[in-house]
Design an enzyme around this catalytic site. Structure first.
Site, PDB file in Angstrom:
ATOM      1  N   LYS A  17       0.835  -1.208   0.000  1.00 29.64           N
ATOM      2  CA  LYS A  17       0.000   0.000   0.000  1.00 29.64           C
ATOM      3  C   LYS A  17       0.868   1.257   0.000  1.00 29.64           C
ATOM      4  CE  LYS A  17      -2.897   1.049   3.666  1.00 29.64           C
ATOM      5  NZ  LYS A  17      -2.835   2.452   4.104  1.00 29.64           N
ATOM      6  N   GLY A  89      -5.264   8.246   5.005  1.00 28.61           N
ATOM      7  CA  GLY A  89      -4.342   9.168   5.671  1.00 28.61           C
ATOM      8  C   GLY A  89      -3.078   9.384   4.851  1.00 28.61           C
ATOM      9  N   ARG A 117      -8.550  12.689  12.083  1.00 30.62           N
ATOM     10  CA  ARG A 117      -7.113  12.419  12.268  1.00 30.62           C
ATOM     11  C   ARG A 117      -6.287  13.716  12.186  1.00 30.62           C
ATOM     12  NH1 ARG A 117      -5.630   7.183   8.847  1.00 30.62           N
ATOM     13  NH2 ARG A 117      -3.735   7.380  10.081  1.00 30.62           N
ATOM     14  N   SER A 162       6.915   9.707  11.848  1.00 29.79           N
ATOM     15  CA  SER A 162       5.846   9.522  10.867  1.00 29.79           C
ATOM     16  C   SER A 162       6.407   9.600   9.462  1.00 29.79           C
ATOM     17  CB  SER A 162       4.763  10.590  11.050  1.00 29.79           C
ATOM     18  OG  SER A 162       3.930  10.608   9.903  1.00 29.79           O
ATOM     19  N   GLN A 164       4.657   9.492   6.879  1.00 33.26           N
ATOM     20  CA  GLN A 164       3.766  10.332   6.054  1.00 33.26           C
ATOM     21  C   GLN A 164       4.216  11.791   6.118  1.00 33.26           C
ATOM     22  OE1 GLN A 164      -0.147   9.445   7.568  1.00 33.26           O
ATOM     23  NE2 GLN A 164      -0.204   7.451   6.545  1.00 33.26           N
ATOM     24  N   ASP A 310       1.693  -0.783  12.082  1.00 35.55           N
ATOM     25  CA  ASP A 310       0.398  -1.242  11.563  1.00 35.55           C
ATOM     26  C   ASP A 310       0.092  -2.685  11.974  1.00 35.55           C
ATOM     27  OD1 ASP A 310       0.005   1.218  10.400  1.00 35.55           O
ATOM     28  OD2 ASP A 310       0.833   0.614   8.458  1.00 35.55           O
ATOM     29  N   LYS A 337      -4.833   6.407  14.494  1.00 28.85           N
ATOM     30  CA  LYS A 337      -4.933   5.651  13.230  1.00 28.85           C
ATOM     31  C   LYS A 337      -6.381   5.679  12.738  1.00 28.85           C
ATOM     32  CE  LYS A 337      -0.619   4.719  12.875  1.00 28.85           C
ATOM     33  NZ  LYS A 337       0.168   5.378  11.842  1.00 28.85           N
TER      34      LYS A 337
HETATM   35  C1  S3P Z   1       2.426   5.102   6.190  1.00 28.55           C
HETATM   36  C2  S3P Z   1       2.998   5.483   7.374  1.00 28.55           C
HETATM   37  C3  S3P Z   1       2.479   5.106   8.703  1.00 28.55           C
HETATM   38  C4  S3P Z   1       1.544   3.908   8.608  1.00 28.55           C
HETATM   39  C5  S3P Z   1       0.539   4.062   7.496  1.00 28.55           C
HETATM   40  C6  S3P Z   1       1.256   4.209   6.151  1.00 28.55           C
HETATM   41  C7  S3P Z   1       3.025   5.551   4.927  1.00 28.55           C
HETATM   42  O1  S3P Z   1       1.737   6.187   9.240  1.00 28.55           O
HETATM   43  O2  S3P Z   1       0.888   3.703   9.835  1.00 28.55           O
HETATM   44  O3  S3P Z   1      -0.312   2.930   7.434  1.00 28.55           O
HETATM   45  O4  S3P Z   1       2.700   4.977   3.860  1.00 28.55           O
HETATM   46  O5  S3P Z   1       3.843   6.479   4.964  1.00 28.55           O
HETATM   47  P1  S3P Z   1       2.446   7.372  10.051  1.00 28.55           P
HETATM   48  O6  S3P Z   1       3.263   8.175   9.114  1.00 28.55           O
HETATM   49  O7  S3P Z   1       1.317   8.167  10.638  1.00 28.55           O
HETATM   50  O8  S3P Z   1       3.267   6.710  11.112  1.00 28.55           O
END
Ligand code: S3P
Length: 430
Positions: A17, A89, A117, A162, A164, A310, A337
């Site tokens: 993903k 997210g 969130r 994070s 993200q 996760d 989450k």
């Molecule tokens: C993700 C980062 C994680 C993870 C999410 C996917 C990503 O979140 O929990 O399912 O693809 O960068 P966080 O950045 O909030 O830790």
């Protein structure tokens, strides 16, 4: 009363993903035509494709491939409507980074879960870079409006681990053509860095300080997405906790920033063999063979949390079958989450007979629990739903959940593979 069957077979894991999101984004920011192989057609990743399509990128979906044709980041156009991110997210935060550098304004909206969130973690660094981010109804939550434009460089110390947020800043630097430096206390998943490197972008990581140089452009490059380790985790858990089982899980991404679950299970005594295969786009890949094992309890270390963030619900299920008490702390991020995953995991597993207690920053799981059937409330969280289904493999009576559809967020063919696996004569393959 159903009988507990040993599980045997080979499972091929659908695309990752996190990597599918990044592939869609970087292909859309490149000039030329990109073929993305083994793209994950899940609800979340489709949101990312839709977002770029709304900004003028041509997107064609066929079988397990996506073909993206773009004139590059500088030619993206303003979408005519608000972009709906659904439950995703990752789309929300990564896209915010791209939009920060766009010479137009965009409104981002999401479903009720995503609208709860935290978004300030991205709006703050992007505002420091010069973007204007406005929250339209409630401070720090979607809907949010981003007015992008010319950006300035940033040196940013990440307050939370994070990937993200880190990726949003890197993407803002890339699209805005400015130098960015991001420092992480604890290393989060590094798919963005690895993929940018595969594109030939100048990016370095020195002891947790990541620097992306200014003025870099991307040229289209075909991408092959490895299988999602977070999806493989359900089958690893299934094999390890179900008596007499052995499962072979193929095409699994083995990025070291993602496989904390594997390392913790090994520490708990699980019989897991890994056979390395050739890398895909800078990402390690392999086959995993997992067998039913006698397990002992564990205590999670703070530094390993981002590598299994996760996998906490499924890890709690595994811990319920181990000897002793497992202690999971440093998990405050889980409260933000798709739902409050501390509360949802505790409530869901308790409904199946696990002796489990929520703590402010984690949970305490009593091992050697004898599970029974029951009804699990998913809170529309895909990972709670899949954990409950794997738990059902070791209960005599049925486990039901209130939302089967939510698995489409990350694993659309989960039930297909699950049902095949439960028929001993078949080897599930997708
Ligand atoms: C993700 C980062 C994680 C993870 C999410 C996917 C990503 O979140 O929990 O399912 O693809 O960068 P966080 O950045 O909030 O830790």
């Amino acid at each position: 009363m159903a009988q507990i069957n040993a599980l045997h077979g080979t499972i091929s894991i659908p695309g990752d993903k996190s990597i599918s999101h990044r592939a869609a984004i970087l292909a859309s920011l490149s000039t030329g035509k990109t073929v993305i192989d083994n793209f994950l057609f899940s609800d979340d990743c489709l949101r990312t494709l839709d977002a770029f399509q709304a900004m003028g990128v041509q997107v064609k979906k066929q079988d397990q491939q996506v073909i993206i044709d773009s004139e590059g980041a500088s030619k993206l156009s303003a979408p005519t409507d608000a972009i709906d991110l659904g439950n995703s997210g990752t789309t929300a935060r990564l896209l915010a980074g791209v939009l920060a550098a766009m010479p137009f304004q965009t409104e981002l909206v999401g479903d009720p879960s995503l609208s709860k969130r935290p978004m300030k973690r991205v709006s703050q660094p992007l505002s420091m870079m010069g973007a204007t981010v406005e929250f339209l109804t409630e401070d720090g939550h979607l809907p949010m409006k981003i007015v992008g434009g010319s950006l300035k460089k940033i040196e940013y110390d990440m307050p939370v681990a994070s990937a993200q947020v880190k990726s949003a800043i890197l993407l803002a630097g890339l699209t805005g053509q400015v130098n960015v430096t991001v420092t992480e206390q604890t290393k989060s998943r590094d798919h963005t860095e690895r993929m940018l490197e595969a594109y030939g972008v100048h990016i370095t990581d020195e002891n947790g300080t990541i620097t992306l140089k200014e003025n870099q452009v991307l040229h289209a490059k075909n991408i092959k997405v490895p299988g999602d380790f977070s999806s493989a985790a359900y089958w690893i858990a299934a094999a390890v906790i179900t008596p007499g089982s052995e499962l072979t899980i193929e095409r699994v991404g083995l990025n070291p920033t993602r496989i904390g679950f594997l390392n913790v299970l090994k520490r708990m005594g699980a019989s897991i063999e890994v056979i390395q295969k050739p890398n895909m786009m800078n990402e390690p890949v392999g086959t995993i063979i997992a067998k039913h094992s006698t397990l002992k309890a564990t205590t999670l270390k703070e530094e390993e949390i981002p590598t299994l963030i996760d996998e906490i619900p499924i890890l709690a299920l595994v811990a319920s079958q181990a000897k002793g008490i497992s202690r999971f702390h440093h998990l405050r991020e889980l409260r933000f989450k798709e739902t409050d995953r501390i509360q949802a995991t505790v409530q869901g597993l308790a409904a199946l007979g696990v002796s489990i207690k929520a703590e402010e920053d984690g949970m305490i799981v009593q091992g050697q629990s004898r599970l029974h059937g029951g009804m699990v409330k998913t809170f529309h969280d895909h990972r709670i739903a899949m954990t409950a289904m794997i738990a059902s493999l070791i209960t005599n009576d049925a486990v039901t959940i209130d939302d089967y559809d939510c698995v489409k967020i990350s694993y659309p063919n989960f039930f297909e593979q699950f049902n095949q696996l439960k028929q001993p004569e078949h080897s599930p393959k997708d």
